[in-house]
Design a protein around this motif. Structure first.
Motif, short mmCIF file in Angstrom:
data_model
loop_
_atom_site.label_atom_id
_atom_site.label_comp_id
_atom_site.label_asym_id
_atom_site.label_seq_id
_atom_site.Cartn_x
_atom_site.Cartn_y
_atom_site.Cartn_z
N ARG A 1 12.70 43.72 -5.83
CA ARG A 1 11.34 43.48 -5.33
C ARG A 1 11.13 44.11 -3.96
NH1 ARG A 1 9.18 38.50 -8.00
NH2 ARG A 1 10.68 37.94 -9.61
N CYS B 1 8.97 46.36 -14.26
CA CYS B 1 9.95 45.48 -13.61
C CYS B 1 11.37 45.75 -14.13
CB CYS B 1 9.58 44.01 -13.82
SG CYS B 1 8.07 43.52 -12.95
N GLN C 1 0.96 41.10 -13.39
CA GLN C 1 1.34 40.67 -14.73
C GLN C 1 0.10 40.42 -15.57
OE1 GLN C 1 4.61 40.33 -16.08
NE2 GLN C 1 3.31 40.26 -17.91
N GLU D 1 2.86 39.85 -7.91
CA GLU D 1 3.50 39.83 -9.23
C GLU D 1 2.59 39.15 -10.26
OE1 GLU D 1 6.73 40.81 -10.40
OE2 GLU D 1 6.82 42.03 -8.59
#
Length: 437
Positions: free
Chosen positions: A431, A425, A414, A410
């Motif tokens: 997830r 997302c 990002q 993540e």
């Protein structure tokens, strides 16, 4: 003279800019507890391996027994064990160098180059299986592995320590562009643990790539087979539980080596340096903790009904289906987005020029391959019954590993994709576990 000096300064500045462009930036964010974790984990991980093996050998197999079952020094060392480990590493090294299979290119490195990798792991597995079958037919007591499992683990762990130290020393003379983005803090303890050099090689022999899938993963299958052979010696035939564990885990290892090229884009190869974390994990943690179910069943047998075995097999098949289909979909899209099997999937554009899948398996959850992994992990442990928590150590550990890895993914995504990742997302909120996490 002034003009000459100014010209030299400009040339020097351009050279520095070119060098800095390829130089690995200093690592600022530390993982795994930072320096404290880097000091503690090289002690705790080997102790955990030895503790699990010792508990498995005890009559009660209880993780909470006190005092804990401590092996004597004589139980931890045998010269034969060292010879076996060295011989196994040597054999896999020779098989790695065989000119069979194709050669694949890795991802583009910081200096613009791409390394070449031999894709012959499946050949190594098959040749190892043939050599093992011939050796057993000739009288090799494969079940003897169960008698020296502790010394084997000690030797594998010791060699991982030595390899890690040599890797760190080698990294001190490596060019700046060869350093890993995650293990270049300047702190020797942390960099030793995480790995300072990204792709340490001896000539064309890539040490990290070799250890990632060869000696430990194939060794795991060999240890499992040793447990099965020992059970045949003790009880006359293998139990259904032992056959399921061996079959499930052999399928997993075979799949990994058949799809070996896919490992070139994973975090281990593309981002992490090669230090103690990966060296110990590849050479000691994987073969000696992942084989815990087979070891447990040898010493604490458990019977399964046909119906229960069928249900566990169905669970493993479901997990494998999700795992393989999602990984295949991702790999096809990475290789060729125009492939008819993935060209119709919905995507989101990113500032890097790449596109993110928001339909198919990757629109179901963000990490469907992890979901399949967890279902298979549970299926590997269920043949051991529900009376002991020890065989489920792998499930607990793997949940922790995948949640931590997902968090690392993540953060990287990002930073890499920015606003596009936020949009992804929102489109795919779960997830790993749909509607739960």
């Amino acid at each position: 003279l002034v003009l000459v000096v100014l010209r030299l300064k400009r040339q020097t500045a351009r050279i520095r800019m070119a060098v800095d462009k390829h130089r690995a930036p200093r690592t600022t964010e530390k993982e795994f507890g930072g320096t404290l974790g880097a000091v503690c984990l090289p002690v705790l991980l080997p102790v955990t391996v030895l503790y699990l093996l010792s508990v498995c050998c005890s009559p009660s197999a209880s993780l909470l027994q006190w005092p804990p079952p401590l092996p004597s020094p004589a139980q931890l060392w045998q010269p034969k064990a060292l010879a076996i480990v060295l011989g196994w590493l040597g054999l896999q090294g020779v098989l790695y160098l065989l000119p069979v299979g194709k050669t694949a290119q890795g991802l583009v490195l910081r200096d613009g180059s791409r390394l070449q990798y031999p894709i012959n792991g499946f050949h190594s597995l098959c040749i190892s299986a043939v050599l093992l079958a011939v050796s057993v037919w000739a009288g090799l007591p494969l079940g003897y592995l169960s008698d020296i499992l502790l010394p084997l683990a000690v030797c594998a762990g010791g060699l991982a320590f030595i390899l890690s130290l040599l890797l760190y020393l080698k990294s001190l003379v490596a060019p700046p562009h060869a350093l890993a983005p995650g293990g270049n803090t300047g702190n020797p303890l942390y960099d030793f643990f995480m790995g300072r050099e990204l792709n340490p090689r001896i000539g064309t022999f890539d040490l990290k790539y070799f250890c990632e899938l060869r000696p430990g993963l194939i060794g795991w299958v060999v240890i499992n087979m040793g447990m099965l052979m020992k059970e045949v010696e003790l009880r006359g035939s293998p139990s259904l539980s032992m056959l399921l564990v061996n079959g499930f885990q052999l399928l997993y290892v075979t799949d990994a080596l058949w799809n070996e090229e896919a490992v070139l884009t994973t975090m281990d190869i593309a981002h992490d340096g090669f230090g103690f974390m990966l060296a110990f994990g590849d050479l000691a943690w994987v073969p000696f903790t992942y084989s815990l179910q087979a070891h447990f069943l040898l010493l604490h047998p458990h019977s399964l009904s046909t119906l229960t075995a069928a249900a566990i097999t169905a669970l493993n098949a479901l997990g494998y289906f999700i795992f393989r289909q999602s990984n295949s979909q991702k790999n096809r899209f990475r290789r060729d987005p125009t492939d008819p099997r993935v060209s119709g999937l919905e995507t989101i554009a990113t500032a890097t020029g790449k596109r993110l899948l928001v339909s198919g398996w990757w629109g179901f959850v963000r990490h469907p391959n992890y979901l399949g992994d967890l279902l298979m992990a549970l299926a590997w442990s269920l043949p051991c019954g529900l009376s002991h928590p020890l065989p489920y150590f792998y499930v607990v550990y793997f949940c922790t590993l995948l949640v931590h890895r997902e968090a690392r993914d993540e953060r990287q995504c990002q930073g890499k994709y920015g606003l596009a990742w936020g949009t992804y997302c929102q489109r795919v909120p779960y997830r790993i576990l749909p509607y739960l996490y």
